[in-house]
Design a protein around this motif. Structure first.
Motif, PDB file in Angstrom:
ATOM      1  N   THR A 111     -16.166 -35.335 -49.462  1.00  0.00           N
ATOM      2  CA  THR A 111     -15.480 -36.109 -48.428  1.00  0.00           C
ATOM      3  C   THR A 111     -15.668 -35.386 -47.099  1.00  0.00           C
ATOM      4  N   PHE A 112     -15.256 -36.022 -46.006  1.00  0.00           N
ATOM      5  CA  PHE A 112     -15.586 -35.506 -44.682  1.00  0.00           C
ATOM      6  C   PHE A 112     -15.095 -34.082 -44.424  1.00  0.00           C
ATOM      7  N   TRP A 113     -13.827 -33.786 -44.630  1.00  0.00           N
ATOM      8  CA  TRP A 113     -13.299 -32.465 -44.250  1.00  0.00           C
ATOM      9  C   TRP A 113     -13.925 -31.335 -45.033  1.00  0.00           C
ATOM     10  N   PRO A 114     -14.039 -31.436 -46.352  1.00  0.00           N
ATOM     11  CA  PRO A 114     -14.768 -30.368 -47.064  1.00  0.00           C
ATOM     12  C   PRO A 114     -16.239 -30.289 -46.635  1.00  0.00           C
ATOM     13  N   ALA A 115     -16.836 -31.445 -46.350  1.00  0.00           N
ATOM     14  CA  ALA A 115     -18.234 -31.444 -45.907  1.00  0.00           C
ATOM     15  C   ALA A 115     -18.376 -30.790 -44.546  1.00  0.00           C
ATOM     16  N   LEU A 116     -17.415 -31.024 -43.659  1.00  0.00           N
ATOM     17  CA  LEU A 116     -17.450 -30.371 -42.352  1.00  0.00           C
ATOM     18  C   LEU A 116     -17.334 -28.856 -42.513  1.00  0.00           C
ATOM     19  N   LEU A 117     -16.377 -28.402 -43.307  1.00  0.00           N
ATOM     20  CA  LEU A 117     -16.214 -26.972 -43.546  1.00  0.00           C
ATOM     21  C   LEU A 117     -17.490 -26.381 -44.158  1.00  0.00           C
ATOM     22  N   ALA A 118     -18.046 -27.049 -45.156  1.00  0.00           N
ATOM     23  CA  ALA A 118     -19.260 -26.563 -45.818  1.00  0.00           C
ATOM     24  C   ALA A 118     -20.418 -26.480 -44.831  1.00  0.00           C
ATOM     25  N   ASN A 119     -20.556 -27.475 -43.968  1.00  0.00           N
ATOM     26  CA  ASN A 119     -21.641 -27.471 -42.993  1.00  0.00           C
ATOM     27  C   ASN A 119     -21.438 -26.428 -41.899  1.00  0.00           C
ATOM     28  N   LEU A 120     -20.198 -26.163 -41.526  1.00  0.00           N
ATOM     29  CA  LEU A 120     -19.937 -25.096 -40.555  1.00  0.00           C
ATOM     30  C   LEU A 120     -20.286 -23.729 -41.154  1.00  0.00           C
ATOM     31  N   ILE A 121     -19.919 -23.538 -42.405  1.00  0.00           N
ATOM     32  CA  ILE A 121     -20.289 -22.288 -43.085  1.00  0.00           C
ATOM     33  C   ILE A 121     -21.806 -22.200 -43.202  1.00  0.00           C
ATOM     34  N   GLY A 122     -22.443 -23.315 -43.528  1.00  0.00           N
ATOM     35  CA  GLY A 122     -23.904 -23.352 -43.587  1.00  0.00           C
ATOM     36  C   GLY A 122     -24.546 -23.001 -42.251  1.00  0.00           C
ATOM     37  N   LYS A 160     -23.827 -30.794 -34.838  1.00  0.00           N
ATOM     38  CA  LYS A 160     -24.725 -31.147 -35.946  1.00  0.00           C
ATOM     39  C   LYS A 160     -24.010 -31.034 -37.295  1.00  0.00           C
ATOM     40  N   ALA A 161     -23.128 -30.047 -37.444  1.00  0.00           N
ATOM     41  CA  ALA A 161     -22.371 -29.907 -38.690  1.00  0.00           C
ATOM     42  C   ALA A 161     -21.472 -31.126 -38.911  1.00  0.00           C
ATOM     43  N   ALA A 162     -20.834 -31.598 -37.838  1.00  0.00           N
ATOM     44  CA  ALA A 162     -19.972 -32.782 -37.947  1.00  0.00           C
ATOM     45  C   ALA A 162     -20.800 -34.026 -38.284  1.00  0.00           C
ATOM     46  N   LEU A 163     -21.960 -34.162 -37.643  1.00  0.00           N
ATOM     47  CA  LEU A 163     -22.839 -35.307 -37.939  1.00  0.00           C
ATOM     48  C   LEU A 163     -23.346 -35.258 -39.380  1.00  0.00           C
ATOM     49  N   ALA A 164     -23.771 -34.068 -39.816  1.00  0.00           N
ATOM     50  CA  ALA A 164     -24.259 -33.918 -41.194  1.00  0.00           C
ATOM     51  C   ALA A 164     -23.161 -34.242 -42.195  1.00  0.00           C
ATOM     52  N   ALA A 165     -21.946 -33.814 -41.900  1.00  0.00           N
ATOM     53  CA  ALA A 165     -20.822 -34.092 -42.801  1.00  0.00           C
ATOM     54  C   ALA A 165     -20.548 -35.593 -42.864  1.00  0.00           C
ATOM     55  N   TYR A 166     -20.433 -36.215 -41.710  1.00  0.00           N
ATOM     56  CA  TYR A 166     -20.108 -37.645 -41.662  1.00  0.00           C
ATOM     57  C   TYR A 166     -21.216 -38.490 -42.301  1.00  0.00           C
ATOM     58  N   LEU A 167     -22.447 -38.295 -41.835  1.00  0.00           N
ATOM     59  CA  LEU A 167     -23.565 -39.086 -42.357  1.00  0.00           C
ATOM     60  C   LEU A 167     -23.870 -38.748 -43.807  1.00  0.00           C
ATOM     61  N   GLY A 168     -23.761 -37.467 -44.165  1.00  0.00           N
ATOM     62  CA  GLY A 168     -24.044 -37.057 -45.535  1.00  0.00           C
ATOM     63  C   GLY A 168     -23.100 -37.678 -46.546  1.00  0.00           C
ATOM     64  N   VAL A 169     -21.809 -37.695 -46.220  1.00  0.00           N
ATOM     65  CA  VAL A 169     -20.826 -38.315 -47.108  1.00  0.00           C
ATOM     66  C   VAL A 169     -21.095 -39.816 -47.215  1.00  0.00           C
ATOM     67  N   LEU A 170     -21.399 -40.436 -46.101  1.00  0.00           N
ATOM     68  CA  LEU A 170     -21.695 -41.877 -46.080  1.00  0.00           C
ATOM     69  C   LEU A 170     -22.931 -42.202 -46.927  1.00  0.00           C
ATOM     70  N   VAL A 171     -24.017 -41.462 -46.712  1.00  0.00           N
ATOM     71  CA  VAL A 171     -25.257 -41.699 -47.470  1.00  0.00           C
ATOM     72  C   VAL A 171     -25.036 -41.421 -48.946  1.00  0.00           C
ATOM     73  N   ARG A 172     -24.328 -40.345 -49.250  1.00  0.00           N
ATOM     74  CA  ARG A 172     -24.063 -40.013 -50.653  1.00  0.00           C
ATOM     75  C   ARG A 172     -23.299 -41.132 -51.354  1.00  0.00           C
ATOM     76  N   LYS A 173     -22.280 -41.678 -50.665  1.00  0.00           N
ATOM     77  CA  LYS A 173     -21.515 -42.782 -51.258  1.00  0.00           C
ATOM     78  C   LYS A 173     -22.417 -43.976 -51.536  1.00  0.00           C
ATOM     79  N   ARG A 174     -23.321 -44.261 -50.605  1.00  0.00           N
ATOM     80  CA  ARG A 174     -24.250 -45.391 -50.792  1.00  0.00           C
ATOM     81  C   ARG A 174     -25.200 -45.141 -51.963  1.00  0.00           C
ATOM     82  N   LEU A 175     -25.686 -43.920 -52.082  1.00  0.00           N
ATOM     83  CA  LEU A 175     -26.580 -43.596 -53.196  1.00  0.00           C
ATOM     84  C   LEU A 175     -25.852 -43.646 -54.530  1.00  0.00           C
ATOM     85  N   VAL A 176     -24.590 -43.249 -54.542  1.00  0.00           N
ATOM     86  CA  VAL A 176     -23.791 -43.350 -55.763  1.00  0.00           C
ATOM     87  C   VAL A 176     -23.584 -44.826 -56.115  1.00  0.00           C
TER      88      VAL A 176
END
Length: 188
Positions: A111-122, A160-176
């Motif tokens: 989801t967005f918040w964990p993805a944002l944290l993960a991308n910031l750490i990345g 970029k971390a925020a964009l990756a989190a937002y778009l990544g979660v969205l794309v992942r949901k679509r692929l699922v």
């Protein structure tokens, strides 16, 4: 669906994301030594969508394409000299970045918040690898390498971390939803 089919889908997705990284690497804002590129956005997006295992595989495919000479690195560069040059630490850092980002999401939620944290750490991981290699390749002090290889990228890295989190979660949901990857994690 058989396990072989699932693995094949995941390998194909990893190859497609490696191509996406190569494409976004060509989106650059030139700076004197290390340009701002779309690579880091693509790496975060890759790890957010594919997770640790296949996200890391995508990065390895991308790096292998560059090492054999394909012009996939920023500014259409390729070859081993890029990896051992001033910007090579950022590129090799992508491997650890993808693994860590994906692992954080697998241990929490996609989801967005964990993805944002993960991308910031990345982002921090990528900058750390880049900073260290830049210091040694250029024979600079730690402060100068920090000023050239880290500080200019912090603000844009957060975006970029925020964009990756937002778009990544969205794309992942679509692929699922399309049953191209399993939920909540990609099949291993």
């Amino acid at each position: 669906m058989t396990e072989t089919n699932r693995r094949l889908k995941n390998f194909i997705l990893a190859a497609l994301f490696a191509a996406l990284i190569a494409i976004l690497a060509q989106v650059t804002i030139p700076l004197p030594l290390v340009p701002i590129t779309g690579q880091t956005l693509a790496v975060g997006l890759t790890a957010t969508v594919l997770g640790s295992r296949y996200g890391t595989l995508a990065i390895l495919i991308y790096i292998l394409m560059g090492v054999i000479g394909l012009p996939v690195f920023s500014e259409a560069k390729g070859g081993l000299p890029v990896l051992i040059g001033p910007t090579g630490g950022f590129i090799t850092g992508f491997v650890v970045t993808a693994y860590v980002t994906g692992l954080i999401l697998e241990k929490s939620r996609f989801t967005f918040w964990p993805a944002l944290l993960a991308n910031l750490i990345g982002m921090v991981v990528t900058l750390l690898f880049g900073w260290i290699q830049l210091k040694y390749v250029m024979s600079w002090g730690w402060g100068q390498a920090l000023a050239v290889g880290v500080y200019p990228f912090l603000a844009v890295g957060v975006i970029k971390a925020a964009l990756a989190a937002y778009l990544g979660v969205l794309v992942r949901k679509r692929l699922v939803s399309a049953r191209l990857i399993s939920s909540p994690h990609i099949s291993q």
